[in-house]
Write an enzyme that holds these catalytic residues in place. Structure first.
Site, PDB file in Angstrom:
ATOM      1  N   GLY A   1     -34.173  66.728  -7.885  1.00  0.00           N
ATOM      2  CA  GLY A   1     -34.532  68.072  -7.439  1.00  0.00           C
ATOM      3  C   GLY A   1     -33.493  68.661  -6.517  1.00  0.00           C
ATOM      4  CE  LYS A   2     -32.503  64.799  -1.951  1.00  0.00           C
ATOM      5  NZ  LYS A   2     -32.347  63.841  -0.839  1.00  0.00           N
ATOM      6  CG  ASP A   3     -27.666  66.608  -8.905  1.00  0.00           C
ATOM      7  OD1 ASP A   3     -26.734  67.263  -8.424  1.00  0.00           O
ATOM      8  OD2 ASP A   3     -27.545  65.874  -9.895  1.00  0.00           O
TER       9      ASP A   3
END
Length: 610
Positions: free
Chosen positions: A498-500
């Site tokens: 998700g952060k990526d």
């Protein structure tokens, strides 16, 4: 001589006439005290039936008590009727009816639940045949007395109840009371019929061995078992006159208790980093070692007619040990793939084989596969490595000593290739070889299952090809089938993906990665369990559990699923027993529905637009 004949006759004393037995007057009342007692016996028949089918020793005691009370009133009502002149026609009619009802009901009940003790357990027909004979005799005698009453008084007296019949009735009532009391093995000790009475003496003579079959059976098997060799010596410690007081199951389970106490003490010493010199036979290392004597006692109780005892608290204990083992809950190990590469760098450099991390993927796989097939350790005992590498090696050493009975999976963070998995397998194998040499015996439990964790979007897209490459290696494919029952576990990360790439893109990549992993495992005949590394917030994969499981790709939830619960979500979902049970119900329901009724796959047009 001159007396008249009349005077002669008058002087002869009159001969006394034989004294006739006067019958006591019968009471005109319909309900007398003896009649009320007899009616009580009739009313007790339904209570006898109801208590007979109650489970547990309480039902057996209640049934036996009711029958004994009825037997006592059978004698008491006749005694009161004779002493208090309370005989009545209704009472004379009702008394034999009540007796026959109680006896017939008891015999029928005993036949519906055959006894599981003694000869009755080996020959079930021993009870029905006498029951048929007794009930048939009662019916026949009632018919004969009815016919005799229609003839003459002498014939009726011939078939009347005599002292022999009263002794027969008393013996019959006593025998039925004993049968009722001993029908439930859980009441044998309460009623004085111990299940161990046949196995309480130990003797070398052939006759006593045959009589004490259960005793010899459990001890000879226990003596030959690996875990029972040391505990069996306890049987030989007392002198021969003291042996009859030793119950066999008490000796076996006493040994179990002693070993459990030493096992706990050993773990306490290990936590305190204190040397423990206990012999391995004096404590338990695995759940199988604890289950062995418990299953031995269970099978012995079952084979000797004590199934109620075996299926009670002993069966519950066996289920708990099989479910929770010796550790209650297994722990997973987790380490980043780069740390394993650094460890292998240090090893290959020390052995003048080059730098592992600089090799290409094919060379790594060739090296790892060759070492995994070998039988010698890779890491030299004299190797000196940096602290971070030593930490990794020490972790594998502890894992080898504890085994799969204490630890669950070894999760590889940031996994991106098949060599990441084989590297862990090699380090694990090497540690187990070293631990076996130090312990002088095989390591407890099996190898830990190795779980690659694909976290970034790039790794998720390559997850299917990595698993396919891994399973194409003969050694690894055979290893999974042999040591893990053909079961591969793969973990997907929600937070880093998700952060990526953002929440929406990460969700789609996670969906496709799971499809690819499932397809790869299916191609090689391997069952897969997907491990979802979800967080609490939406950005870290959190959300409603039921909907999350139902939205997984078709075929990815085949009766198994793992998921993490992190931080505050553990307290929120499992902090209270009622809420925890509700959460487990949600997980179970969602997994069953996703398995039996999986969702439809997305259409090709929708996939193309995405």
């Amino acid at each position: 001589m001159g007396l008249s004949g009349k005077a002669l006759v008058s002087t002869v004393p009159p001969q006394p006439e034989p004294e006739q037995e006067q019958e006591q007057p019968q009471s005109s009342k319909l309900l007398t005290l003896p009649t009320i007692l007899t009616l009580g016996r009739v009313a007790a028949v339904p209570l006898l039936v109801a208590t007979f089918y109650l489970d547990g020793w309480q039902g057996t005691v209640a049934t036996t008590t009711i029958f004994i009370a009825a037997s006592v009133t059978d004698w008491l009502d006749g005694y009161i009727a004779r002493k208090m002149n309370l005989k009545s026609s209704f009472g004379a009619f009702l008394d034999p009816v009540a007796d026959k009802l109680m006896v017939a009901a008891t015999l029928v009940l005993l036949c519906t639940r055959p006894l599981d003790v003694g000869l009755f357990a080996q020959a079930p027909w021993l009870l029905p045949i006498p029951a048929i004979a007794i009930i048939g005799r009662e019916i026949t005698m009632s018919a004969v007395r009815e016919w005799a009453a229609s003839q003459d008084s002498k014939l009726l007296e011939a078939v009347a109840v005599n002292n022999l019949g009263k002794w027969k009735t008393a013996t019959q009532m006593t025998a039925l009371a004993i049968l009722l009391a001993t029908r439930d093995s859980s009441c044998h000790q309460l009623m004085g019929f111990s299940v161990f009475s046949r196995v309480s003496r130990f003797s070398s003579s052939r006759e006593k061995k045959n009589n004490n079959l259960a005793y010899n059976n459990i001890f000879f098997i226990f003596q030959e078992s690996q875990t029972g060799k040391s505990g069996f010596q306890k049987l030989l410690e007392p002198q021969l006159p003291q042996l009859p007081g030793i119950a066999p199951y008490r000796v076996v389970l006493g040994n179990v208790k002693d070993k459990l106490e030493r096992s706990r003490r050993r773990l306490e010493l290990l936590l305190e980093d204190v040397a423990c010199d206990y012999d391995p036979l004096d404590y338990y290392e695995t759940a199988d070692q604890l289950l062995e004597p418990l299953l031995l006692c269970y099978e012995s109780l079952q084979s000797y007619g004590s199934g109620v005892l075996a299926d009670g608290r002993l069966a519950d204990l066996i289920r708990r040990v099989a479910t929770f083992g010796m550790v209650l809950m297994k722990l997973d190990l987790r380490q980043e793939s780069g740390r394993h590469a650094d460890t292998l760098d240090a090893i290959t450099t020390y052995l003048d084989m080059g730098t592992y991390s600089e090799w290409d993927e094919e060379k790594k796989l060739d090296f790892l596969t060759r070492e995994l097939k070998g039988k010698r350790p890779l890491v030299p005992v004299s190797i000196e490595v940096p602290a971070d590498v030593k930490e990794v090696l020490d972790t594998f050493q502890i894992a080898a000593e504890l085994g799969s009975d204490s630890l669950g999976a070894y999760v590889i963070s940031m996994a991106s290739s098949a060599s990441d998995v084989l590297a862990v397998e090699l380090l694990q194998k090497d540690a187990r070889l070293a631990a076996t040499g130090e312990l002088g015996r095989a390591c407890p439990g099996g190898t830990l299952r190795v779980v690659p964790l694909f976290e970034t979007v790039k790794d998720l897209r390559e997850a299917g090809s990595v698993i396919r490459k891994l399973l194409s290696i003969d050694w690894y494919h055979e290893h999974v089938i042999k040591n893990h029952n053909g079961h591969q576990e793969v973990m997907v990360g929600y937070s880093d993906s998700g952060k990526d790439a953002g929440r929406f893109t990460a969700a789609w990549e996670l969906y496709k990665a799971q499809e690819d992993v499932v397809a790869a495992c299916n191609d090689y005949g391997i069952k897969v369990t997907l491990f979802h590394g979800r967080g609490g917030s939406i950005g870290r994969g959190g959300g409603p559990t039921y909907l999350a499981i139902q939205s997984q790709p078709p075929g990815s939830v085949m009766g198994t699923l793992r998921s993490t619960e992190q931080g505050e979500m553990v307290e929120a979902k499992f902090g209270l027993p009622q809420i925890a049970v509700r959460q487990l119900e949600i997980y179970t329901t969602a997994v069953l529905l996703a398995t039996l009724r999986p969702p439809l796959p997305p259409s090709c047009g929708w996939i193309h637009r995405i």
